[in-house]
Design an enzyme around this catalytic site. Structure first.
Site, PDB file in Angstrom:
ATOM      1  N   TYR A 221       0.853  -1.187   0.000  1.00 22.87           N
ATOM      2  CA  TYR A 221       0.000   0.000   0.000  1.00 22.87           C
ATOM      3  C   TYR A 221       0.891   1.240   0.000  1.00 22.87           C
ATOM      4  CZ  TYR A 221      -3.939  -3.005   1.445  1.00 22.87           C
ATOM      5  OH  TYR A 221      -4.915  -3.971   1.532  1.00 22.87           O
TER       6      TYR A 221
ATOM      7  N   PRO B 281     -16.298  -3.667   3.187  1.00 24.63           N
ATOM      8  CA  PRO B 281     -17.648  -3.986   3.663  1.00 24.63           C
ATOM      9  C   PRO B 281     -18.714  -2.997   3.212  1.00 24.63           C
ATOM     10  CG  PRO B 281     -16.390  -2.968   5.418  1.00 24.63           C
ATOM     11  CD  PRO B 281     -15.426  -3.196   4.286  1.00 24.63           C
ATOM     12  N   LEU B 282     -18.289  -1.855   2.685  1.00 29.56           N
ATOM     13  CA  LEU B 282     -19.237  -0.870   2.161  1.00 29.56           C
ATOM     14  C   LEU B 282     -19.232  -0.855   0.634  1.00 29.56           C
ATOM     15  CD1 LEU B 282     -18.677   2.046   4.697  1.00 29.56           C
ATOM     16  CD2 LEU B 282     -20.529   0.361   4.641  1.00 29.56           C
ATOM     17  N   GLY B 283     -18.783  -1.966   0.042  1.00 32.62           N
ATOM     18  CA  GLY B 283     -18.784  -2.051  -1.415  1.00 32.62           C
ATOM     19  C   GLY B 283     -17.934  -0.979  -2.050  1.00 32.62           C
ATOM     20  N   ARG B 284     -16.791  -0.694  -1.410  1.00 31.92           N
ATOM     21  CA  ARG B 284     -15.868   0.357  -1.883  1.00 31.92           C
ATOM     22  C   ARG B 284     -16.589   1.688  -2.051  1.00 31.92           C
ATOM     23  NH1 ARG B 284     -11.374  -2.619  -2.948  1.00 31.92           N
ATOM     24  NH2 ARG B 284     -11.692  -4.767  -3.613  1.00 31.92           N
ATOM     25  N   GLY B 285     -17.477   1.969  -1.111  1.00 34.98           N
ATOM     26  CA  GLY B 285     -18.200   3.233  -1.089  1.00 34.98           C
ATOM     27  C   GLY B 285     -19.552   3.197  -1.757  1.00 34.98           C
ATOM     28  N   PHE B 286     -19.809   2.172  -2.569  1.00 37.43           N
ATOM     29  CA  PHE B 286     -21.074   2.139  -3.304  1.00 37.43           C
ATOM     30  C   PHE B 286     -22.273   2.059  -2.364  1.00 37.43           C
ATOM     31  CE2 PHE B 286     -24.578  -0.342  -5.075  1.00 37.43           C
ATOM     32  CZ  PHE B 286     -24.936   0.482  -6.137  1.00 37.43           C
TER      33      PHE B 286
END
Length: 340
Positions: A67, A215-220
């Site tokens: 990263y 866990p947030l769908g990459r912000g979606f």
């Protein structure tokens, strides 16, 4: 339907979970976005977010050697200086990333395991790593050899536990037979349910904790990404994730909208509802949402204390049916390294 919220998350009260020998808050912090892929974050803001996370009881900090080409580990190391007793540092190795992009391959031979561990220890500035994880399986090396090298690192006191990421149930069993696997890190959210088809059952049979990344769908699932034009030209989602391609994103927006309507009805945000749904999947599940904003950090942490009933959980899952998601979760090149 009514959702019930316990008291606001804080350092003294956030519930805890176990990862092998480690005790962590039941929600962690994914640190990737503090260095790259999702837009700029200043070092001051990143350090502030990490230290505030520790204050909230969000003690599991997830990073990796690649990263920011090592900068993320250095950042985490600076942020936890003076706070090491509160932080549980999880880092990853295995991806060969000599330049731009997400990497050119995987390496997990014993010599590279040892080399990677020593390099991460230096960048982090710590005397041990709490959880050392293989990012993807190396198909050229028997997993038993990798697990053996990781067991040697535990014996030497350089790491406290090890984990695997995105591997098959068979690989989990083979590694566990050599030395106990503490964690499986896998993408898991309302719109990414692959882990539920095989690996989850093996984890529960063997006592392996599941760390749910993205866990947030990459912000979606927050409902804030409405078009590709919102994303920067270098944003990882725009470049390499099929679900964010214009046609797929348009097909997925109704899922986010249904979740938003449900969340408002229950008095929460769609992000909180998404995280709370994961928390209710079992006491062996730890989501690690990432953020560079203090407001989002606090919002996410509150989700760790929501109590949902069966009808509410069913309604949340029904809002985002897995078989209605448009697009694969990774591009073909990255998909080839999944389920190794």
């Amino acid at each position: 339907m009514t959702a019930h919220q316990m008291t606001t998350a804080n350092h003294l009260g956030l519930p805890e979970r176990r990862i092998g020998p480690l005790t962590v808050g039941l929600q962690g912090l994914g640190c990737l976005g503090l260095s790259e892929f999702y837009g700029p974050v200043t070092e001051h803001d990143a350090v502030t977010v990490i230290r505030r996370a520790l204050d909230l009881g969000v003690t599991l900090l997830d990073t990796a050697d690649v990263y920011g080409h090592g900068d993320n580990e250095r950042l985490v190391g600076r942020a936890v200086a003076g706070y090491r007793d509160r932080a549980v540092i999880a880092t990853k190795f295995g991806v060969v990333r000599p330049g731009p992009g997400v990497g050119t391959g995987i390496r997990a031979d014993p010599a590279y395991v040892r080399e990677s561990c020593d390099a991460s220890l230096r960048r982090l500035g710590v005397d041990h790593i709490d959880l050392f994880q293989l990012t993807r399986a190396d198909r050229t090396i028997p997993i038993e050899e990798t697990a053996g090298a990781l067991a040697d690192l535990i014996e030497a006191g350089k790491i406290r536990a090890y984990g695997l990421c995105e591997v098959s149930p068979e690989t989990l069993r083979r590694a566990h037979a050599v030395a106990p696997v503490a964690a499986l890190q896998s993408e898991w959210s309302l719109w990414s349910r692959d882990v539920e088809r095989g690996a989850l059952a093996v984890c529960r049979e063997l006592g392996i904790t599941v760390i749910a990344y993205a866990p947030l769908g990459r912000g979606f699932l927050t409902g804030t990404v409405r078009s590709v034009e919102q994303l920067g030209t270098e944003d990882f989602r725009r470049i390499g994730l099929p679900r964010f391609e214009p046609e797929n994103l348009a097909g997925n927006l109704p899922l986010a909208d249904r979740l938003i309507v449900l969340a408002r009805r229950l008095g929460f945000t769609s992000a909180q509802l998404s995280l709370a749904w994961l928390h209710h999947q079992g006491p062996d599940v730890i989501p690690i949402p990432g953020t560079g904003r203090l407001g989002h950090l606090t919002e996410n942490a509150v989700a760790a204390r929501l109590l949902l009933g069966p009808a509410e959980l069913e309604a949340i899952a029904a809002a985002v049916p897995a078989d209605q998601v448009h697009g694969d979760r990774w591009n073909p090149a990255s998909t080839a390294y999944l389920n190794g």
